[in-house]
Design a protein around this motif. Sequence first.
Motif, PDB file in Angstrom:
ATOM      1  N   THR A 228       0.835  -1.206   0.000  1.00  0.00           N
ATOM      2  CA  THR A 228       0.000   0.000   0.000  1.00  0.00           C
ATOM      3  C   THR A 228       0.865   1.249   0.000  1.00  0.00           C
ATOM      4  O   THR A 228       0.631   2.186  -0.775  1.00  0.00           O
ATOM      5  CB  THR A 228      -0.926  -0.004   1.223  1.00  0.00           C
ATOM      6  OG1 THR A 228      -1.790  -1.143   1.161  1.00  0.00           O
ATOM      7  CG2 THR A 228      -1.764   1.272   1.288  1.00  0.00           C
ATOM      8  N   ALA A 229       1.874   1.272   0.873  1.00  0.00           N
ATOM      9  CA  ALA A 229       2.747   2.444   0.960  1.00  0.00           C
ATOM     10  C   ALA A 229       3.472   2.685  -0.349  1.00  0.00           C
ATOM     11  O   ALA A 229       3.598   3.830  -0.804  1.00  0.00           O
ATOM     12  CB  ALA A 229       3.749   2.258   2.099  1.00  0.00           C
ATOM     13  N   PHE A 230       3.943   1.614  -0.961  1.00  0.00           N
ATOM     14  CA  PHE A 230       4.674   1.775  -2.215  1.00  0.00           C
ATOM     15  C   PHE A 230       3.778   2.389  -3.282  1.00  0.00           C
ATOM     16  O   PHE A 230       4.143   3.367  -3.951  1.00  0.00           O
ATOM     17  CB  PHE A 230       5.225   0.438  -2.698  1.00  0.00           C
ATOM     18  CG  PHE A 230       5.981   0.562  -3.993  1.00  0.00           C
ATOM     19  CD1 PHE A 230       7.298   0.952  -4.000  1.00  0.00           C
ATOM     20  CD2 PHE A 230       5.346   0.323  -5.207  1.00  0.00           C
ATOM     21  CE1 PHE A 230       7.991   1.101  -5.193  1.00  0.00           C
ATOM     22  CE2 PHE A 230       6.021   0.474  -6.400  1.00  0.00           C
ATOM     23  CZ  PHE A 230       7.357   0.862  -6.392  1.00  0.00           C
ATOM     24  N   ALA A 231       2.590   1.834  -3.453  1.00  0.00           N
ATOM     25  CA  ALA A 231       1.694   2.324  -4.506  1.00  0.00           C
ATOM     26  C   ALA A 231       1.212   3.749  -4.218  1.00  0.00           C
ATOM     27  O   ALA A 231       1.154   4.590  -5.122  1.00  0.00           O
ATOM     28  CB  ALA A 231       0.507   1.383  -4.661  1.00  0.00           C
ATOM     29  N   GLU A 232       0.883   4.039  -2.954  1.00  0.00           N
ATOM     30  CA  GLU A 232       0.451   5.396  -2.613  1.00  0.00           C
ATOM     31  C   GLU A 232       1.592   6.396  -2.832  1.00  0.00           C
ATOM     32  O   GLU A 232       1.377   7.515  -3.328  1.00  0.00           O
ATOM     33  CB  GLU A 232      -0.027   5.454  -1.162  1.00  0.00           C
ATOM     34  CG  GLU A 232      -1.367   4.773  -0.911  1.00  0.00           C
ATOM     35  CD  GLU A 232      -2.563   5.589  -1.429  1.00  0.00           C
ATOM     36  OE1 GLU A 232      -2.355   6.652  -2.048  1.00  0.00           O
ATOM     37  OE2 GLU A 232      -3.704   5.140  -1.212  1.00  0.00           O
ATOM     38  N   SER A 233       2.804   6.004  -2.469  1.00  0.00           N
ATOM     39  CA  SER A 233       3.939   6.899  -2.668  1.00  0.00           C
ATOM     40  C   SER A 233       4.178   7.167  -4.142  1.00  0.00           C
ATOM     41  O   SER A 233       4.465   8.298  -4.546  1.00  0.00           O
ATOM     42  CB  SER A 233       5.192   6.292  -2.023  1.00  0.00           C
ATOM     43  OG  SER A 233       6.275   7.200  -2.073  1.00  0.00           O
ATOM     44  N   VAL A 259       2.897   2.815   6.309  1.00  0.00           N
ATOM     45  CA  VAL A 259       4.224   2.424   6.802  1.00  0.00           C
ATOM     46  C   VAL A 259       4.867   3.663   7.416  1.00  0.00           C
ATOM     47  O   VAL A 259       5.274   4.587   6.698  1.00  0.00           O
ATOM     48  CB  VAL A 259       5.111   1.859   5.671  1.00  0.00           C
ATOM     49  CG1 VAL A 259       6.532   1.618   6.180  1.00  0.00           C
ATOM     50  CG2 VAL A 259       4.531   0.573   5.120  1.00  0.00           C
ATOM     51  N   HIS A 260       4.963   3.671   8.715  1.00  0.00           N
ATOM     52  CA  HIS A 260       5.552   4.813   9.411  1.00  0.00           C
ATOM     53  C   HIS A 260       6.994   5.035   8.950  1.00  0.00           C
ATOM     54  O   HIS A 260       7.788   4.102   8.892  1.00  0.00           O
ATOM     55  CB  HIS A 260       5.525   4.572  10.921  1.00  0.00           C
ATOM     56  CG  HIS A 260       6.160   5.676  11.709  1.00  0.00           C
ATOM     57  ND1 HIS A 260       5.560   6.906  11.861  1.00  0.00           N
ATOM     58  CD2 HIS A 260       7.343   5.736  12.377  1.00  0.00           C
ATOM     59  CE1 HIS A 260       6.347   7.676  12.591  1.00  0.00           C
ATOM     60  NE2 HIS A 260       7.433   6.992  12.915  1.00  0.00           N
ATOM     61  N   GLY A 261       7.298   6.267   8.607  1.00  0.00           N
ATOM     62  CA  GLY A 261       8.666   6.583   8.210  1.00  0.00           C
ATOM     63  C   GLY A 261       9.042   6.151   6.813  1.00  0.00           C
ATOM     64  O   GLY A 261      10.233   6.118   6.488  1.00  0.00           O
ATOM     65  N   HIS A 262       8.059   5.848   5.967  1.00  0.00           N
ATOM     66  CA  HIS A 262       8.358   5.413   4.594  1.00  0.00           C
ATOM     67  C   HIS A 262       9.267   6.453   3.937  1.00  0.00           C
ATOM     68  O   HIS A 262       8.878   7.611   3.735  1.00  0.00           O
ATOM     69  CB  HIS A 262       7.047   5.277   3.814  1.00  0.00           C
ATOM     70  CG  HIS A 262       7.205   4.657   2.474  1.00  0.00           C
ATOM     71  ND1 HIS A 262       7.238   5.392   1.305  1.00  0.00           N
ATOM     72  CD2 HIS A 262       7.369   3.358   2.105  1.00  0.00           C
ATOM     73  CE1 HIS A 262       7.385   4.581   0.273  1.00  0.00           C
ATOM     74  NE2 HIS A 262       7.468   3.350   0.731  1.00  0.00           N
ATOM     75  N   PRO A 263      10.510   6.063   3.563  1.00  0.00           N
ATOM     76  CA  PRO A 263      11.516   7.076   3.190  1.00  0.00           C
ATOM     77  C   PRO A 263      11.144   7.931   1.995  1.00  0.00           C
ATOM     78  O   PRO A 263      11.293   9.165   2.033  1.00  0.00           O
ATOM     79  CB  PRO A 263      12.774   6.234   2.903  1.00  0.00           C
ATOM     80  CG  PRO A 263      12.576   4.976   3.666  1.00  0.00           C
ATOM     81  CD  PRO A 263      11.103   4.713   3.631  1.00  0.00           C
ATOM     82  N   THR A 285      12.732  18.042   7.994  1.00  0.00           N
ATOM     83  CA  THR A 285      12.288  16.734   7.509  1.00  0.00           C
ATOM     84  C   THR A 285      13.420  16.026   6.779  1.00  0.00           C
ATOM     85  O   THR A 285      13.677  14.836   6.999  1.00  0.00           O
ATOM     86  CB  THR A 285      11.070  16.890   6.579  1.00  0.00           C
ATOM     87  OG1 THR A 285      10.017  17.548   7.280  1.00  0.00           O
ATOM     88  CG2 THR A 285      10.579  15.528   6.098  1.00  0.00           C
ATOM     89  N   TYR A 286      14.102  16.748   5.905  1.00  0.00           N
ATOM     90  CA  TYR A 286      15.243  16.154   5.210  1.00  0.00           C
ATOM     91  C   TYR A 286      16.333  15.739   6.196  1.00  0.00           C
ATOM     92  O   TYR A 286      16.963  14.683   6.035  1.00  0.00           O
ATOM     93  CB  TYR A 286      15.827  17.145   4.212  1.00  0.00           C
ATOM     94  CG  TYR A 286      15.174  17.126   2.855  1.00  0.00           C
ATOM     95  CD1 TYR A 286      15.064  15.952   2.118  1.00  0.00           C
ATOM     96  CD2 TYR A 286      14.674  18.305   2.292  1.00  0.00           C
ATOM     97  CE1 TYR A 286      14.466  15.948   0.867  1.00  0.00           C
ATOM     98  CE2 TYR A 286      14.079  18.306   1.039  1.00  0.00           C
ATOM     99  CZ  TYR A 286      13.976  17.123   0.330  1.00  0.00           C
ATOM    100  OH  TYR A 286      13.388  17.111  -0.905  1.00  0.00           O
ATOM    101  N   GLY A 287      16.565  16.566   7.217  1.00  0.00           N
ATOM    102  CA  GLY A 287      17.605  16.241   8.185  1.00  0.00           C
ATOM    103  C   GLY A 287      17.353  14.911   8.865  1.00  0.00           C
ATOM    104  O   GLY A 287      18.265  14.083   9.013  1.00  0.00           O
ATOM    105  N   ARG A 288      16.099  14.697   9.287  1.00  0.00           N
ATOM    106  CA  ARG A 288      15.762  13.422   9.926  1.00  0.00           C
ATOM    107  C   ARG A 288      15.893  12.262   8.930  1.00  0.00           C
ATOM    108  O   ARG A 288      16.341  11.172   9.285  1.00  0.00           O
ATOM    109  CB  ARG A 288      14.342  13.482  10.489  1.00  0.00           C
ATOM    110  CG  ARG A 288      14.192  14.429  11.665  1.00  0.00           C
ATOM    111  CD  ARG A 288      12.837  14.266  12.337  1.00  0.00           C
ATOM    112  NE  ARG A 288      11.744  14.668  11.475  1.00  0.00           N
ATOM    113  CZ  ARG A 288      11.239  15.889  11.410  1.00  0.00           C
ATOM    114  NH1 ARG A 288      11.748  16.849  12.178  1.00  0.00           N
ATOM    115  NH2 ARG A 288      10.227  16.181  10.611  1.00  0.00           N
ATOM    116  N   LEU A 289      15.487  12.520   7.688  1.00  0.00           N
ATOM    117  CA  LEU A 289      15.514  11.462   6.680  1.00  0.00           C
ATOM    118  C   LEU A 289      16.930  11.038   6.350  1.00  0.00           C
ATOM    119  O   LEU A 289      17.247   9.842   6.337  1.00  0.00           O
ATOM    120  CB  LEU A 289      14.792  11.949   5.420  1.00  0.00           C
ATOM    121  CG  LEU A 289      14.795  11.018   4.211  1.00  0.00           C
ATOM    122  CD1 LEU A 289      14.122   9.690   4.544  1.00  0.00           C
ATOM    123  CD2 LEU A 289      14.087  11.688   3.030  1.00  0.00           C
ATOM    124  N   VAL A 290      17.814  11.987   6.068  1.00  0.00           N
ATOM    125  CA  VAL A 290      19.168  11.613   5.639  1.00  0.00           C
ATOM    126  C   VAL A 290      19.999  11.089   6.803  1.00  0.00           C
ATOM    127  O   VAL A 290      20.970  10.356   6.593  1.00  0.00           O
ATOM    128  CB  VAL A 290      19.885  12.779   4.936  1.00  0.00           C
ATOM    129  CG1 VAL A 290      19.114  13.226   3.709  1.00  0.00           C
ATOM    130  CG2 VAL A 290      20.130  13.948   5.875  1.00  0.00           C
TER     131      VAL A 290
END
Length: 459
Positions: A228-233, A259-263, A285-290
């Motif tokens: 689901t997360a993949f298709a929605e993203s 999916v919590h935190g889906h990159p 947001t980018y800071g947390r992601l990278v």
Amino acid sequence: MKRRYAALAGAVAVGACAAGLLTIGPYGPGGDASRPGPGSLTAQSRDRTGTGAGSGTDEVAGGTGADPLRAARRAVDKAPQDPVVWSELGQALIERARTTLDSGRLDAAGKALRRSLDLKRTGNYAATTGMGQLADARHEFGTGRKWGLRSTRMAPDRAAGYGVLADAEIQLGHYRAARTAVQRMLDLKPTAAAYSRAAYDLETHGRNRDAAVALRRAVEAAQTPDETAFAESRMGELAWSRGELKSAGRHFERALDAVHGHPYSLAGRARLQAARGHRAQALRTYGRLVERTPLPQFLLEAAELRGSRPGGRDRKALAALKAQARMLRADGGPVDPHLALYEADHGRPATAVAMMRREWKRSHGVIVADALGWALHRAGRDAEALRYAEAAARTGWKNALFHYHRGVIEHRLGRHAAGDRHLRRALRLNPHFSPLHAPRAVRLLHRSGGPATGDGDRR
């Protein structure tokens, strides 16, 4: 095949996603090469009868909540001479690498799959498709294609091998072959995985409306939160590519709900925050992601957002990109085009040219063509750059960055009318396509006397 694609009434045809493991969709539930792991709703072993030794059943226990990777390891401990459980372990490791973006698990996956093949050298369909998935995950698409062909010849009525083959063919730039493989995958098993591949193929060929239909079907067919997360993203990315910020935001948030935190959805959220003027929030947001997932794409987006202001420079992200580019040059492996774009715009353009020339020998895909063309432009070789920019346009992909690159190259060659046309096209598609390059497109149009058009947040 062509008739079925045009109709979009039953199965929509599709292709794999742009960059191998880190963007490719799940292999799909319901049998052939879905998520691995005995005891899981998405077990890779669901359709293993006749493909390998072992006495496993096709039935999969549902609702157990068991971790597929842990279950696969337990199965190997209980039956270390069973090739089926080794292939399941290998595929579980590949899937965990894909969902966590942790490529460090791929070496262990390769060892497990080779162990399965050692135990059963012929007729081992699960391990054969697994080796193809592994090669595609490593962006070794020529090798992935060989394993995909081997899988489809071994079992032409099973879908998993066609997924491997489609992923490889589209990244190699063999678009007709990729479409054929996806269509066969849809004919055999129209799962979320097949619809997601169809959507990418359709998007790559400029059929965005049809791609959206395919992705909606992927969401409907999804049987796991990750699917689901993949298709929605992907629906979010498609909406973003058209400048539809509200729609993109809805889909990214749905993916994050699944999916919590889906990159990739977090990256999408950050892009939207920046496009709406919330720059500081986007940088956080980018800071947390990278910090958690330092992929070249995310690092480059973060660096270019910070660098879009005078005096702005994301030293940490640029240093990480520089280190990754250095490692890539040392090991000579497949090139992530985002690293080449980093070198072209923020590092050494000659290095970007060398990287992408090497990749062009492996793949004639449009993404590779675009990156090579831009690298050549940045190195001052615009006549040659234009040839690759034209090659990048051969499928009709409505890609704002491709049009921007082409427009700048055309301008440099003195072809201002053509340059303006591509720059306007980039801004019409998505006026926010890049915090660094979209403003440059506007400035270049103003200097040439042409109107800069962009509709902002549409729908």
